[in-house]
Design an enzyme around this catalytic site. Structure first.
Site, PDB file in Angstrom:
ATOM      1  N   GLY A  89     -97.172  -7.849 -95.095  1.00 24.13           N
ATOM      2  CA  GLY A  89     -97.973  -8.548 -94.104  1.00 24.13           C
ATOM      3  C   GLY A  89     -99.102  -7.655 -93.632  1.00 24.13           C
TER       4      GLY A  89
ATOM      5  N   GLY B 184    -102.237  -7.167 -90.164  1.00 23.30           N
ATOM      6  CA  GLY B 184    -102.704  -7.537 -88.831  1.00 23.30           C
ATOM      7  C   GLY B 184    -103.864  -6.653 -88.445  1.00 23.30           C
ATOM      8  N   GLY B 185    -104.222  -6.661 -87.118  1.00 17.86           N
ATOM      9  CA  GLY B 185    -105.345  -5.877 -86.646  1.00 17.86           C
ATOM     10  C   GLY B 185    -105.142  -4.387 -86.828  1.00 17.86           C
ATOM     11  CE1 TYR B 186     -99.825  -5.127 -87.401  1.00 12.96           C
ATOM     12  CE2 TYR B 186     -99.733  -3.548 -89.195  1.00 12.96           C
ATOM     13  CZ  TYR B 186     -99.331  -4.735 -88.635  1.00 12.96           C
ATOM     14  OH  TYR B 186     -98.455  -5.552 -89.294  1.00 12.96           O
ATOM     15  N   GLY B 187    -103.531  -2.924 -89.427  1.00 16.04           N
ATOM     16  CA  GLY B 187    -103.536  -2.547 -90.824  1.00 16.04           C
ATOM     17  C   GLY B 187    -102.550  -3.386 -91.615  1.00 16.04           C
ATOM     18  CE  LYS B 188    -104.656  -4.807 -96.598  1.00 13.63           C
ATOM     19  NZ  LYS B 188    -105.222  -4.693 -97.978  1.00 13.63           N
ATOM     20  CB  VAL B 189     -96.230  -4.182 -92.913  1.00 14.39           C
ATOM     21  CG1 VAL B 189     -94.782  -3.722 -93.071  1.00 14.39           C
ATOM     22  CG2 VAL B 189     -96.657  -4.072 -91.460  1.00 14.39           C
TER      23      VAL B 189
ATOM     24  CE  LYS C 178     -97.837  -1.346 -86.634  1.00 20.78           C
ATOM     25  NZ  LYS C 178     -97.240  -1.595 -85.300  1.00 20.78           N
TER      26      LYS C 178
ATOM     27  CG  ASP D 104     -98.066  -8.030 -78.502  1.00 20.75           C
ATOM     28  OD1 ASP D 104     -98.460  -9.156 -78.127  1.00 20.75           O
ATOM     29  OD2 ASP D 104     -98.442  -7.503 -79.553  1.00 20.75           O
TER      30      ASP D 104
END
Length: 958
Positions: free
Chosen positions: A644, A646-651, A665, A761
């Site tokens: 997956g 998101g804004g942080y990067g990839k997993v 992550k 969150d």
């Protein structure tokens, strides 16, 4: 030099300086009174990021930014948007000639508003909007009889409105929007003052507070000249006072989202110049208000009230300036008149959930501005005179028409709403211009630093915000002309118009410097002041506004705690005193820096000292990986390994040398998760251990990377399961079990962890499902520990995910465990509806509340429940589940349950469903893939609620 280690009182230093001034001759060229210069010196000593020009002994003579002086006195201080941090000193009282104080849009400026401001008897404008001031509004403000403009909105103020404000008989503008002001509106009684005495006031902006009680009838009388009455999003009860009809000068009235009851006063139509009327989302009863004669109305919303069933009123087609008519969920019956759609200015007609029947006839003179006719959930049978226009959207879901053969799917199967064309100011083609990452391409085809922010309008007189570019062009022209008028070298760019969940209109504003690549501090202050001081004359379609400015980051120079307050004319004794002050200040600054660094180092466990600048925590139970190890276990971070993003990067999925599967992550460059969040998540996950929390395996900060390694959770996120993306199908019982697991994990954080932790969150994307579909709460990057705060409350910058964000936290910036409870309540509703919290402009919390209010029971949930939970036609415990979810999303935290109470109630619901809450997984495990669903709720299925034992039975159509 041992005395350098002692803490000195700032007041003593100022007294020393004052004595020196009293015994010395000041230069004849001095342009600032000594007492005022010292007062300003004291005020600025409490600030960080003070303007770089604030040096020298003479504020007026040395041209300090933001000051306006006359006859040796400081008359104006205008410093908005300069990222000033600190508090406002009580020494403000010594600027006795001050007439204008604007410190707005400095989010780092807080503490209490000093009561000594009440001594500034010549003050005419006090603008503290968009800061972080807390405590109550000082009653001493009532001493400022010259005040005409008072704006303290968008702070963290609480307490009640001081009745002393009623003494400000010259007040023109009074704004307390976006605080946590409570109590009732004070009214005079012959002895005490009250707001009914503000006969010159034209603007009462009280929205988004916690005001309660009835709106007093005495507040309104024929001597008032009110223009805007904005009381939305409060807790007002009782009736709308009939005296409101006496104030015929009102042009905008917002009473929406309160708890008002009884009938609307019959004399409301005395307000013949009213342009906007919003009384929606109350509990108003009696007949539908008669708006005949209110010919200036452009925007009307009376949705979601309890009015008596009524026929189409005659005024529907007589208000020729209407752009927007919203009358949803009001039991209105009859046939819509064709003339309604021919009103030239009409843009949107919304009449959902009514009893409208017959033929929907748009007529032959349809308004060219009309873009939306939403009559879903009515009884319309046929259609006539429907033009083939791309920009006209007709929505007929839930009408008899859509059940007939030959019904047009264009009107019955409405696709997901999208913004047809989000407006952006046209700009020239600058070819291949490439700007540095910290700059943007300007309309002059050069790279520069714009002053940015969000322009927020508290009402707006049109609906088609994505396509009506004429209004935006008019606003751009108004902005540009204003900048020219004040000789400010700025070019405005507008983009991304949208309506927020509070029905405020937002549009992003960028102001580019036209002559250089950056604005000066003076220009930033002047530009920001134009908005805080409501100088810009916007087009009629736009209501009152404010600018939520982003701090301008590109000022050059250093900020000194004490400015150079010495000039050559001062004798050696004063110079020596200043030298001592400088040495003491330097020592204190160094001590504070050392203390702060020491405190910071304690926050993340034990740190290594090997290597140059190493800053890696050594935390028990967590493994320190090298970048090479993680590169190997993820097959060089291959695309095929991605789980997956998101804004942080990839997993990535990874396989360690010992055969253990992990989730890796990896933060990307420019990630939303900074170093602080990275360290926070390491610390939190290393400290907490619970079966319903994701476990941290290790981390890596090698080669400037920020990588976290978790246990591998195979069945993805709850959101992926609800959307069908993961292929994991959850029936009703498994959804209850997932909800319980997540609730238990959060209960551990709130009550058993040491220190207690607020997640901040909570959302379905942060709840993972293991092999047995046990829920595990993840992503601790935004967590906040509750250390020694007995109240369980932290004042902190608002962070989280829109749709799940606690509105009280968003408004007050006060974070408590109940903020997590609110977010979890949204997740509970998401579990039964499978809808995203915010989707196509609809908020799942509001939809569920409206559905229940409309039908007075669970009948209204027919269209909202996810068909995927109708596996066996029965949902035992659903009423208690919905009740629990709605308690969690109460507007005020005091009315929400604790997370442990939430978990206990879910256990009770599971017992009603024949489940054992203490068994981790049962034989009724989830199936995978849509093919395994043995039943899907038909769109025509209905729901019957029979009371105890709180079960909901789905009745299939024959």
């Amino acid at each position: 030099m041992g005395f350098l280690h002692q803490e000195l009182n700032l007041k003593c230093l100022l007294l020393l300086l004052n004595l020196n001034f009293c015994t010395l001759n000041v230069s004849a060229e001095t342009q600032t009174t000594t007492s005022e210069a010292l007062a300003l010196y004291s005020i600025s000593s409490y600030w960080q990021n003070k303007p770089t020009s604030w040096v020298g002994s003479d504020p007026c003579g040395n041209n300090w930014v933001g000051l306006n002086c006359s006859n040796l006195h400081i008359k104006k201080i205008i410093l908005p948007g300069l990222n000033i941090k600190g508090t406002l000193s009580e020494d403000i009282q010594n600027l006795t000639e001050l007439v204008h104080l604007d410190l707005s849009s400095n989010r780092g400026l807080g503490g209490q508003i000093p009561r000594t401001i009440g001594n500034l008897v010549k003050l005419r404008r006090l603008i503290l909007f968009g800061c972080s001031f807390s405590g109550s509004i000082p009653p001493e403000l009532g001493m400022l009889k010259s005040l005409i403009f008072l704006s303290v909105g968008s702070n963290r103020l609480n307490g009640s409105i001081p009745r002393e404000i009623g003494n400000l008989t010259s007040l023109f503008f009074f704004d307390i929007t976006w605080n946590n002001i409570s109590g009732s509106i004070p009214i005079s009684n012959g002895i005490n003052l009250g707001l009914d005495l503000l006969t010159e006031c034209q603007h009462l902006h009280f929205g988004n507070n916690n005001l309660s009680g009835s709106i007093p009838a005495e507040l309104f009388h024929s001597e008032m000249i009110l223009d805007h009455v904005l009381f939305d999003h409060n807790q007002f009860t009782g009736r709308i006072p009939p005296t409101l009809g006496l104030v015929t000068t009102i042009t905008a009235l917002r009473l929406d989202r309160n708890r008002l009851t009884e009938a609307v006063p019959s004399n409301l139509n005395n307000l013949t110049i009213l342009g906007e009327l919003q009384i929606n989302d109350n509990q108003l009863s009696g007949p539908l208000p008669n708006l005949t004669g209110m010919n200036a109305l452009a925007y009307v919303d009376m949705s979601n009230n309890l009015f008596d069933q009524s026929h189409i009123p005659p005024w529907f087609s007589t208000l020729m300036n209407l752009t927007t008519l919203k009358l949803n969920n009001l039991l209105i019956s009859g046939v819509l008149p064709t003339s309604l759609f021919s009103i030239p200015s009409m843009q949107a007609v919304q009449l959902r959930f009514n009893l409208i029947n017959g033929t929907l006839d748009l007529g032959s003179e349809l308004s060219t501005n009309l873009t939306l006719v939403d009559v879903r959930e009515n009884r319309i049978q046929t259609m006539a005179n429907v033009p083939n226009r791309d920009n006209l959207h007709i929505q007929l879901d839930g009408n008899f028409y859509c059940n007939q053969p030959g019904a047009s799917a264009q009107y019955c199967n409405v696709p997901p709403e999208s913004n047809p064309s989000s407006y952006v100011t046209p700009s020239p083609n600058c070819g291949n211009l490439v700007c540095p990452s910290d700059q943007q391409e300007s309309p002059k085809c050069s790279c520069s630093y714009p002053l940015e922010g969000k322009l927020v309008f508290r009402f707006i007189a049109f609906s088609n915000i994505y396509t009506n570019f004429t209004y935006y062009t008019a606003l751009e022209i108004a902005l540009y002309k204003t900048f020219q008028q004040f000789q400010l070298p700025a070019i405005p760019i507008l983009r991304n118009p949208k309506m927020d969940i509070y029905n405020y209109f937002d549009i992003d504003l960028s102001m580019f410097p036209s002559n250089t690549d950056r604005f000066s501090q003076a220009e930033v202050a002047q530009l920001t002041n134009l908005f805080t001081n409501t100088t810009i004359s916007q087009p009629d379609a736009f209501g009152p506004y404010y600018l939520d400015a982003v701090p301008y980051p590109t000022f050059q120079g250093k900020y000194l705690l004490f400015p150079n307050f010495l000039v050559p004319a001062i004798v050696g004794g004063f110079a020596a005193a200043a030298l001592i002050v400088g040495l003491l200040t330097f020592a204190l600054c160094q001590r504070r820096k050392a203390r702060k660094a020491k405190e910071l180092s304690r926050r993340f466990g034990v740190w290594t000292t090997s290597g140059s600048g190493s800053d890696i925590p050594q935390l028990k139970g967590s493994r320190l990986f090298t970048f090479g190890e993680l590169k190997k276990c993820t097959n060089n971070f291959a695309e095929a390994s991605i789980l997956g993003s998101g804004g942080y990067g990839k997993v990535y999925r990874g396989l360690l040398d010992d055969g253990k599967l992990v989730a890796v992550k990896r933060a990307q460059e420019g990630s939303l998760q900074g170093g602080q969040e990275f360290k926070t998540e390491i610390e939190m996950l290393s400290r907490v251990h619970h079966r319903n929390l994701v476990s941290l395996v290790g981390f890596c900060s090698d080669q400037n990377e920020q990588i976290l390694v978790y246990e591998y959770i195979p069945n993805g996120t709850l959101r992926d399961s609800l959307s069908g993306k993961s292929g994991v199908y959850l029936d009703w019982k498994n959804r209850l079990r997932v909800a319980l697991g997540a609730a238990r994990g959060l209960t551990y954080l709130h009550e058993l962890a040491n220190p207690r932790i607020i997640h901040r969150d909570v959302k379905s994307n942060n709840i993972l499902l293991d092999h047995h579909l046990n829920a595990k709460v993840s992503d601790f990057g935004l967590c906040k520990p509750l250390r020694d705060d007995k109240k369980g409350c932290i004042t902190t910058q608002v962070k989280g995910t829109m749709g799940y964000l606690d509105p009280e936290y968003y408004t007050t910036q006060h974070l408590t465990e109940k903020s997590d409870v609110y977010s979890f309540g949204v997740v509970l509703l998401e579990i039964v509806t499978a809808r995203k919290p915010l989707e196509r402009g609809r908020y799942v919390v509001g939809d569920v509340r409206n559905a229940i209010s409309r039908s007075r029971d669970l009948q209204g949930l027919n269209e909202l429940l996810d068909p995927g939970i109708c596996h066996n036609g029965s949902l035992p415990g659903i009423k208690r589940y919905i009740d629990l979810a709605l308690k969690c999303v109460e507007e005020f935290s005091s009315e929400r349950p604790r997370m442990s109470e939430v978990a206990k109630e879910i256990e009770n619901i599971m017992v009603l469903a024949g489940m054992n809450p203490n068994i981790a997984s049962e034989t009724t495990s989830a199936s995978f893939g849509a093919a395994n669903k043995s039943f899907s709720c038909d769109d025509d299925a209905s729901f019957e609620y029979s009371g105890e034992p709180y079960s909901l039975r789905i009745v299939l159509p024959k």
